[in-house]
Design a protein around this motif. Sequence first.
Motif, PDB file in Angstrom:
ATOM      1  N   ARG A 122       0.856  -1.179   0.000  1.00 16.69           N
ATOM      2  CA  ARG A 122       0.000   0.000   0.000  1.00 16.69           C
ATOM      3  C   ARG A 122       0.898   1.238   0.000  1.00 16.69           C
ATOM      4  NH1 ARG A 122      -4.040  -0.357   4.743  1.00 16.69           N
ATOM      5  NH2 ARG A 122      -4.444  -2.310   3.626  1.00 16.69           N
ATOM      6  N   GLY A 123       0.480   2.265  -0.712  1.00 18.16           N
ATOM      7  CA  GLY A 123       1.318   3.455  -0.717  1.00 18.16           C
ATOM      8  C   GLY A 123       0.757   4.583  -1.555  1.00 18.16           C
ATOM      9  N   ARG A 124       1.585   5.591  -1.752  1.00 14.18           N
ATOM     10  CA  ARG A 124       1.220   6.750  -2.560  1.00 14.18           C
ATOM     11  C   ARG A 124       1.872   6.610  -3.936  1.00 14.18           C
ATOM     12  NH1 ARG A 124       2.775  12.096   0.335  1.00 14.18           N
ATOM     13  NH2 ARG A 124       4.821  11.081   0.364  1.00 14.18           N
ATOM     14  N   CYS A 125       1.086   6.893  -4.963  1.00 14.17           N
ATOM     15  CA  CYS A 125       1.595   6.775  -6.327  1.00 14.17           C
ATOM     16  C   CYS A 125       1.829   8.162  -6.916  1.00 14.17           C
ATOM     17  CB  CYS A 125       0.595   5.995  -7.181  1.00 14.17           C
ATOM     18  SG  CYS A 125       1.237   5.609  -8.818  1.00 14.17           S
ATOM     19  N   PHE A 126       2.973   8.329  -7.542  1.00 10.78           N
ATOM     20  CA  PHE A 126       3.340   9.600  -8.153  1.00 10.78           C
ATOM     21  C   PHE A 126       3.608   9.394  -9.639  1.00 10.78           C
ATOM     22  CE2 PHE A 126       4.434   9.751  -3.734  1.00 10.78           C
ATOM     23  CZ  PHE A 126       4.125  11.032  -3.324  1.00 10.78           C
ATOM     24  N   VAL A 127       2.883  10.114 -10.483  1.00 13.24           N
ATOM     25  CA  VAL A 127       3.167  10.123 -11.912  1.00 13.24           C
ATOM     26  C   VAL A 127       4.244  11.177 -12.140  1.00 13.24           C
ATOM     27  CG1 VAL A 127       2.255  10.445 -14.227  1.00 13.24           C
ATOM     28  CG2 VAL A 127       0.788   9.473 -12.447  1.00 13.24           C
ATOM     29  N   LEU A 128       5.406  10.746 -12.581  1.00 10.02           N
ATOM     30  CA  LEU A 128       6.521  11.672 -12.718  1.00 10.02           C
ATOM     31  C   LEU A 128       6.389  12.491 -13.995  1.00 10.02           C
ATOM     32  CD1 LEU A 128       9.489   9.355 -11.666  1.00 10.02           C
ATOM     33  CD2 LEU A 128       7.994  10.752 -10.228  1.00 10.02           C
ATOM     34  N   PRO A 129       6.704  13.782 -13.931  1.00 16.46           N
ATOM     35  CA  PRO A 129       6.689  14.594 -15.152  1.00 16.46           C
ATOM     36  C   PRO A 129       7.785  14.138 -16.096  1.00 16.46           C
ATOM     37  CG  PRO A 129       7.626  15.824 -13.319  1.00 16.46           C
ATOM     38  CD  PRO A 129       7.089  14.562 -12.744  1.00 16.46           C
ATOM     39  N   ARG A 130       7.566  14.363 -17.360  1.00 13.26           N
ATOM     40  CA  ARG A 130       8.568  13.954 -18.351  1.00 13.26           C
ATOM     41  C   ARG A 130       9.881  14.699 -18.136  1.00 13.26           C
ATOM     42  NH1 ARG A 130       8.151  14.698 -24.954  1.00 13.26           N
ATOM     43  NH2 ARG A 130      10.319  14.101 -25.409  1.00 13.26           N
ATOM     44  N   ASP A 131       9.784  15.995 -17.891  1.00 18.47           N
ATOM     45  CA  ASP A 131      10.980  16.828 -17.750  1.00 18.47           C
ATOM     46  C   ASP A 131      11.096  17.292 -16.301  1.00 18.47           C
ATOM     47  OD1 ASP A 131      13.118  18.522 -17.953  1.00 18.47           O
ATOM     48  OD2 ASP A 131      12.174  19.925 -19.354  1.00 18.47           O
ATOM     49  N   LEU A 132      12.114  16.817 -15.612  1.00 19.10           N
ATOM     50  CA  LEU A 132      12.324  17.204 -14.210  1.00 19.10           C
ATOM     51  C   LEU A 132      13.379  18.296 -14.058  1.00 19.10           C
ATOM     52  CD1 LEU A 132      12.044  13.689 -12.620  1.00 19.10           C
ATOM     53  CD2 LEU A 132      10.858  15.699 -11.750  1.00 19.10           C
ATOM     54  N   GLU A 133      13.707  18.962 -15.160  1.00 19.68           N
ATOM     55  CA  GLU A 133      14.721  20.009 -15.106  1.00 19.68           C
ATOM     56  C   GLU A 133      14.143  21.393 -15.332  1.00 19.68           C
ATOM     57  OE1 GLU A 133      17.655  19.330 -14.087  1.00 19.68           O
ATOM     58  OE2 GLU A 133      17.397  17.153 -14.143  1.00 19.68           O
ATOM     59  N   THR A 134      12.824  21.536 -15.331  1.00 20.63           N
ATOM     60  CA  THR A 134      12.235  22.848 -15.545  1.00 20.63           C
ATOM     61  C   THR A 134      12.235  23.641 -14.238  1.00 20.63           C
ATOM     62  OG1 THR A 134       9.952  22.267 -14.972  1.00 20.63           O
ATOM     63  CG2 THR A 134      10.688  21.747 -17.203  1.00 20.63           C
ATOM     64  N   GLU A 135      11.881  24.923 -14.333  1.00 20.36           N
ATOM     65  CA  GLU A 135      11.844  25.787 -13.162  1.00 20.36           C
ATOM     66  C   GLU A 135      10.471  25.823 -12.507  1.00 20.36           C
ATOM     67  OE1 GLU A 135      14.465  27.304 -11.670  1.00 20.36           O
ATOM     68  OE2 GLU A 135      15.574  26.052 -13.079  1.00 20.36           O
ATOM     69  N   ASP A 136       9.528  25.040 -13.020  1.00 18.34           N
ATOM     70  CA  ASP A 136       8.203  24.987 -12.407  1.00 18.34           C
ATOM     71  C   ASP A 136       8.335  24.558 -10.945  1.00 18.34           C
ATOM     72  OD1 ASP A 136       5.133  24.716 -12.649  1.00 18.34           O
ATOM     73  OD2 ASP A 136       5.758  22.754 -11.892  1.00 18.34           O
ATOM     74  N   ARG A 137       7.653  25.245 -10.049  1.00 17.39           N
ATOM     75  CA  ARG A 137       7.787  24.983  -8.616  1.00 17.39           C
ATOM     76  C   ARG A 137       7.396  23.552  -8.264  1.00 17.39           C
ATOM     77  NH1 ARG A 137       4.582  25.236  -4.086  1.00 17.39           N
ATOM     78  NH2 ARG A 137       2.771  25.856  -5.332  1.00 17.39           N
ATOM     79  N   GLY A 138       6.309  23.070  -8.872  1.00 21.86           N
ATOM     80  CA  GLY A 138       5.879  21.708  -8.588  1.00 21.86           C
ATOM     81  C   GLY A 138       6.883  20.679  -9.057  1.00 21.86           C
ATOM     82  N   VAL A 139       7.471  20.914 -10.227  1.00 18.24           N
ATOM     83  CA  VAL A 139       8.472  19.996 -10.753  1.00 18.24           C
ATOM     84  C   VAL A 139       9.693  19.958  -9.839  1.00 18.24           C
ATOM     85  CG1 VAL A 139      10.068  19.555 -12.659  1.00 18.24           C
ATOM     86  CG2 VAL A 139       7.719  20.227 -13.140  1.00 18.24           C
ATOM     87  N   LYS A 140      10.089  21.123  -9.364  1.00 21.27           N
ATOM     88  CA  LYS A 140      11.248  21.198  -8.480  1.00 21.27           C
ATOM     89  C   LYS A 140      10.974  20.468  -7.174  1.00 21.27           C
ATOM     90  CE  LYS A 140      13.510  25.144  -8.342  1.00 21.27           C
ATOM     91  NZ  LYS A 140      13.780  26.607  -8.254  1.00 21.27           N
ATOM     92  N   GLN A 141       9.728  20.544  -6.675  1.00 26.67           N
ATOM     93  CA  GLN A 141       9.352  19.812  -5.464  1.00 26.67           C
ATOM     94  C   GLN A 141       9.436  18.309  -5.688  1.00 26.67           C
ATOM     95  OE1 GLN A 141       5.392  21.401  -4.677  1.00 26.67           O
ATOM     96  NE2 GLN A 141       6.146  22.360  -2.801  1.00 26.67           N
ATOM     97  N   THR A 142       8.928  17.868  -6.851  1.00 30.13           N
ATOM     98  CA  THR A 142       8.962  16.447  -7.170  1.00 30.13           C
ATOM     99  C   THR A 142      10.392  15.945  -7.272  1.00 30.13           C
ATOM    100  OG1 THR A 142       6.879  16.647  -8.388  1.00 30.13           O
ATOM    101  CG2 THR A 142       8.225  14.702  -8.831  1.00 30.13           C
TER     102      THR A 142
END
Length: 272
Positions: free
Chosen positions: A123-143
């Motif tokens: 059992r757990g939490r599922c995270f769909v990862l963004p394709r690009d994790l190098e952007t400056e979007d705040r949510g992406v940076k958190q992920t």
Amino acid sequence: MASIAPWKQALDAHIQTLACPTFSLATASQVGGLTAPHVRTLVFRGFYAELPVNKYNPVSGNTGFRSDLIAFTTDKRMEKFRDLGGVEGVASSSLPTVTNNVEACFWIPSDENPMIGKQWRIRGRCFVLPRDLETEDRGVKQTKKWLIEKLSREGGGDGSGFDFAKEYKAHFGNLSPVLRGSFRNPLPGAPKELGDGGLMPKCPIGDDQLDEEVALSHFRVAVIEPTRVEYLDLEGRTKTIWVPVGSDAEKNEKLENFGKVADSWREVEVWP
């Protein structure tokens, strides 16, 4: 730096015995104001950062890293993507919006009798990862920050220096040519009577064609962060539960004073 969970080695060893490492994934979503359960059969793509070697894949994943995160892949156009909280847009990659509580179940049949065997429920939490994790979007940076903390480097250290773009491409390359090609097919689940939406069914994507942009734009990697692990051995008639120390699972099941603790996990033997 994340420590390696005490249940991981046994789970991994059991998965390695499967001819095809599939598992069932249970989710729940809201449909018309009602909760709709879904159970899907998925292929285990290894623990994130520990992508299995595929001699046909010219793109290798990262080496020297490990995690407890269970990885699988999906098409962002599928209902499953929406059920897991995946949303395309400015905030699509923020940790709160791309997560959902799920339960994965592995069945490991006995060699002597396929009617009995071993069962793992995670059992757990599922995270769909963004394709690009190098952007400056705040949510992406958190992920990305969250992922780095969940990874550990062999010899010591966290996930700093991990190449997320390389890992994404390697996951795509580890799929079969036919499955790669399905990511550039017409919209999954749409009635054929509506037409192909301008996307004719395409041929497989070969090992030397891993830059196919339409397919890559639809392809996503998802991970499950285990928050409760249960192992049932029907042959040995034993059952074990692991929960993180101090977690809601530990408190809700009133396990604080039982079992033993190792690497921030509480292990408790219970009646089957």
